[in-house]
Design a protein around this motif. Structure first.
Motif, mmCIF file in Angstrom:
data_model
loop_
_atom_site.group_PDB
_atom_site.id
_atom_site.type_symbol
_atom_site.label_atom_id
_atom_site.label_comp_id
_atom_site.label_asym_id
_atom_site.label_seq_id
_atom_site.Cartn_x
_atom_site.Cartn_y
_atom_site.Cartn_z
ATOM 1 N N VAL A 61 -82.143 -7.135 2.980
ATOM 2 C CA VAL A 61 -81.984 -5.702 2.740
ATOM 3 C C VAL A 61 -80.985 -5.529 1.597
ATOM 4 N N LYS A 62 -81.360 -4.730 0.603
ATOM 5 C CA LYS A 62 -80.477 -4.473 -0.540
ATOM 6 C C LYS A 62 -79.678 -3.200 -0.257
ATOM 7 N N ARG A 63 -78.364 -3.285 -0.453
ATOM 8 C CA ARG A 63 -77.487 -2.130 -0.277
ATOM 9 C C ARG A 63 -76.538 -2.062 -1.459
ATOM 10 N N SER A 64 -76.075 -0.868 -1.719
ATOM 11 C CA SER A 64 -75.115 -0.655 -2.792
ATOM 12 C C SER A 64 -73.715 -0.602 -2.185
ATOM 13 N N VAL A 65 -72.787 -1.323 -2.788
ATOM 14 C CA VAL A 65 -71.402 -1.383 -2.329
ATOM 15 C C VAL A 65 -70.504 -1.090 -3.525
ATOM 16 N N GLU A 103 -79.594 -10.571 4.529
ATOM 17 C CA GLU A 103 -80.399 -10.400 5.722
ATOM 18 C C GLU A 103 -79.622 -9.511 6.696
ATOM 19 N N PRO A 104 -80.336 -8.748 7.536
ATOM 20 C CA PRO A 104 -79.662 -7.837 8.475
ATOM 21 C C PRO A 104 -78.596 -8.509 9.339
ATOM 22 N N ILE A 105 -78.801 -9.747 9.734
ATOM 23 C CA ILE A 105 -77.816 -10.441 10.570
ATOM 24 C C ILE A 105 -76.483 -10.598 9.831
#
Length: 84
Positions: free
Chosen positions: A14-18, A30-32
Motif C-alpha cells: 500500500v502506497k501512502r504519503s508521509v 505491506e499492510p503488516i
C-alpha cells in the motif's frame, strides 16, 4: 504490537504519503508493516511522520542507496528482535 489478522498478511503493498521535513514522500509497504509502524509510533508517543523522519535520518546517515521502505522494514525487524 498488534497481531496481524489473516487478511492483512496476504495483502499487497500500500502506497501512502508521509511528511518528512515539510515534504510529502511516498512510501510503499505491506499492510503488516504499516500496522507495526503505527504501533511503534504509538509506543514511542510520536506521530507516524515523526518516526518515519527519524528512520529516514538514520538511513541517510548510514549506507547509501538504501530506500526508505527498506529502511523502515529493517528498523521494524530490529525493534522486534530487541535491537533498536
Amino acid at each position: 504490537m498488534t497481531r496481524p489478522g489473516p487478511a492483512s498478511i496476504g495483502q499487497g503493498p500500500v502506497k501512502r504519503s508521509v511528511m518528512i521535513a515539510g515534504h510529502a514522500t511516498s512510501v510503499t509497504l505491506e499492510p503488516i508493516f504499516w500496522e507495526a509502524l503505527r504501533d511503534a509510533a504509538a509506543s514511542e508517543h510520536l506521530p507516524l511522520s515523526a518516526l518515519v523522519a527519524r528512520i529516514d535520518a538514520e538511513r541517510t546517515g548510514g549506507a547509501a542507496g538504501v530506500n526508505l521502505a527498506s529502511a523502515i522494514r529493517v528498523w521494524l525487524f530490529r525493534r522486534a528482535m530487541g535491537h533498536s
